[in-house]
Each structure stands twice: as structure tokens, then as C-alpha cells.
Design a protein around this motif. Structure first.
Motif, PDB file in Angstrom:
ATOM      1  N   TYR A  44       2.860  -7.945   5.749  1.00  0.00           N
ATOM      2  CA  TYR A  44       2.525  -6.668   6.388  1.00  0.00           C
ATOM      3  C   TYR A  44       2.684  -5.513   5.402  1.00  0.00           C
ATOM      4  O   TYR A  44       1.808  -4.657   5.272  1.00  0.00           O
ATOM      5  CB  TYR A  44       3.410  -6.463   7.611  1.00  0.00           C
ATOM      6  CG  TYR A  44       3.241  -5.132   8.280  1.00  0.00           C
ATOM      7  CD1 TYR A  44       2.102  -4.844   9.020  1.00  0.00           C
ATOM      8  CD2 TYR A  44       4.211  -4.140   8.165  1.00  0.00           C
ATOM      9  CE1 TYR A  44       1.937  -3.610   9.633  1.00  0.00           C
ATOM     10  CE2 TYR A  44       4.066  -2.915   8.766  1.00  0.00           C
ATOM     11  CZ  TYR A  44       2.923  -2.653   9.501  1.00  0.00           C
ATOM     12  OH  TYR A  44       2.769  -1.438  10.098  1.00  0.00           O
ATOM     13  N   LYS A  45       3.793  -5.484   4.670  1.00  0.00           N
ATOM     14  CA  LYS A  45       4.026  -4.414   3.699  1.00  0.00           C
ATOM     15  C   LYS A  45       3.031  -4.483   2.551  1.00  0.00           C
ATOM     16  O   LYS A  45       2.570  -3.445   2.054  1.00  0.00           O
ATOM     17  CB  LYS A  45       5.457  -4.484   3.186  1.00  0.00           C
ATOM     18  CG  LYS A  45       6.464  -4.066   4.230  1.00  0.00           C
ATOM     19  CD  LYS A  45       7.879  -4.137   3.713  1.00  0.00           C
ATOM     20  CE  LYS A  45       8.863  -3.747   4.814  1.00  0.00           C
ATOM     21  NZ  LYS A  45      10.247  -3.829   4.362  1.00  0.00           N
ATOM     22  N   ALA A  46       2.665  -5.709   2.127  1.00  0.00           N
ATOM     23  CA  ALA A  46       1.679  -5.850   1.062  1.00  0.00           C
ATOM     24  C   ALA A  46       0.319  -5.343   1.521  1.00  0.00           C
ATOM     25  O   ALA A  46      -0.408  -4.719   0.739  1.00  0.00           O
ATOM     26  CB  ALA A  46       1.593  -7.310   0.630  1.00  0.00           C
ATOM     27  N   ALA A  47      -0.034  -5.594   2.762  1.00  0.00           N
ATOM     28  CA  ALA A  47      -1.307  -5.114   3.284  1.00  0.00           C
ATOM     29  C   ALA A  47      -1.318  -3.593   3.369  1.00  0.00           C
ATOM     30  O   ALA A  47      -2.345  -2.949   3.105  1.00  0.00           O
ATOM     31  CB  ALA A  47      -1.576  -5.728   4.659  1.00  0.00           C
ATOM     32  N   LEU A  48      -0.189  -2.986   3.722  1.00  0.00           N
ATOM     33  CA  LEU A  48      -0.117  -1.523   3.777  1.00  0.00           C
ATOM     34  C   LEU A  48      -0.240  -0.904   2.387  1.00  0.00           C
ATOM     35  O   LEU A  48      -0.819   0.177   2.223  1.00  0.00           O
ATOM     36  CB  LEU A  48       1.192  -1.079   4.427  1.00  0.00           C
ATOM     37  CG  LEU A  48       1.300  -1.267   5.934  1.00  0.00           C
ATOM     38  CD1 LEU A  48       2.659  -0.804   6.426  1.00  0.00           C
ATOM     39  CD2 LEU A  48       0.204  -0.511   6.656  1.00  0.00           C
ATOM     40  N   GLU A  49       0.301  -1.570   1.377  1.00  0.00           N
ATOM     41  CA  GLU A  49       0.219  -1.047   0.019  1.00  0.00           C
ATOM     42  C   GLU A  49      -1.197  -1.124  -0.536  1.00  0.00           C
ATOM     43  O   GLU A  49      -1.573  -0.349  -1.413  1.00  0.00           O
ATOM     44  CB  GLU A  49       1.177  -1.810  -0.892  1.00  0.00           C
ATOM     45  CG  GLU A  49       2.633  -1.503  -0.588  1.00  0.00           C
ATOM     46  CD  GLU A  49       3.582  -2.351  -1.413  1.00  0.00           C
ATOM     47  OE1 GLU A  49       3.121  -3.195  -2.209  1.00  0.00           O
ATOM     48  OE2 GLU A  49       4.797  -2.177  -1.250  1.00  0.00           O
ATOM     49  N   ARG A  50      -2.031  -2.054  -0.039  1.00  0.00           N
ATOM     50  CA  ARG A  50      -3.402  -2.186  -0.518  1.00  0.00           C
ATOM     51  C   ARG A  50      -4.330  -1.125   0.050  1.00  0.00           C
ATOM     52  O   ARG A  50      -5.438  -0.952  -0.434  1.00  0.00           O
ATOM     53  CB  ARG A  50      -3.946  -3.573  -0.164  1.00  0.00           C
ATOM     54  CG  ARG A  50      -3.361  -4.661  -1.044  1.00  0.00           C
ATOM     55  CD  ARG A  50      -4.022  -5.942  -0.715  1.00  0.00           C
ATOM     56  NE  ARG A  50      -3.575  -6.308   0.630  1.00  0.00           N
ATOM     57  CZ  ARG A  50      -3.497  -7.529   1.100  1.00  0.00           C
ATOM     58  NH1 ARG A  50      -3.868  -8.531   0.370  1.00  0.00           N
ATOM     59  NH2 ARG A  50      -3.067  -7.770   2.320  1.00  0.00           N
TER      60      ARG A  50
END
Length: 74
Positions: A44-50
Motif C-alpha cells: 500500500y505504501k509503495a503504491a502511494l509513493e508511485r
């Protein structure tokens, strides 16, 4: 006799919601909780950073107001 039948109907209508509240069927809730997908916090956090950052700040009222305030004549 009419009064007794009316009273019986009124009591039956009042008792019906009480009986519905008293029934507890917890078996169906456990199965529904197990079928939910687990949330992966790292993904989830990786998707937000993208998500790219916008260059300009978004103004939801930009269409309704002019870009520059109107000047008052003196």
C-alpha cells in the motif's frame, strides 16, 4: 370480543421486533470475516509513493473565481 382481538393484534405487532432482536446468529459473521483479503501495508505504501506529485496545487474553485481580483475604480 372486538376489543380483545384488537389488543391481541397490537401486542403481536409490538412483540415481533422484540423477537427479531433476540435472535443472534453469530455463525454467518465469522465466515464473512475470513473471506476478506488481507491488506499488505508495504504494498500500500509503495503504491502511494508511485503516485506522481502535481506540479501546481489543485484549486477546486478555480473555475468559479477570476484569476486576479477585480480592481475598484476610485
Amino acid at each position: 370480543m372486538k376489543r380483545i382481538s384488537v389488543a391481541a393484534v397490537i401486542l403481536a405487532l409490538i412483540a415481533t421486533p422484540v423477537l427479531a432482536q433476540g435472535r443472534r446468529g453469530g455463525g454467518g459473521q465469522d465466515k464473512a470475516a475470513d473471506t476478506k483479503p488481507k491488506v499488505d501495508e508495504k504494498a500500500y505504501k509503495a503504491a502511494l509513493e508511485r503516485i506522481p506529485e502535481p506540479k501546481e496545487k489543485y484549486d477546486p474553485w478555480g473555475i468559479t473565481k477570476p484569476a486576479e481580483p477585480a480592481k475598484k475604480p476610485k
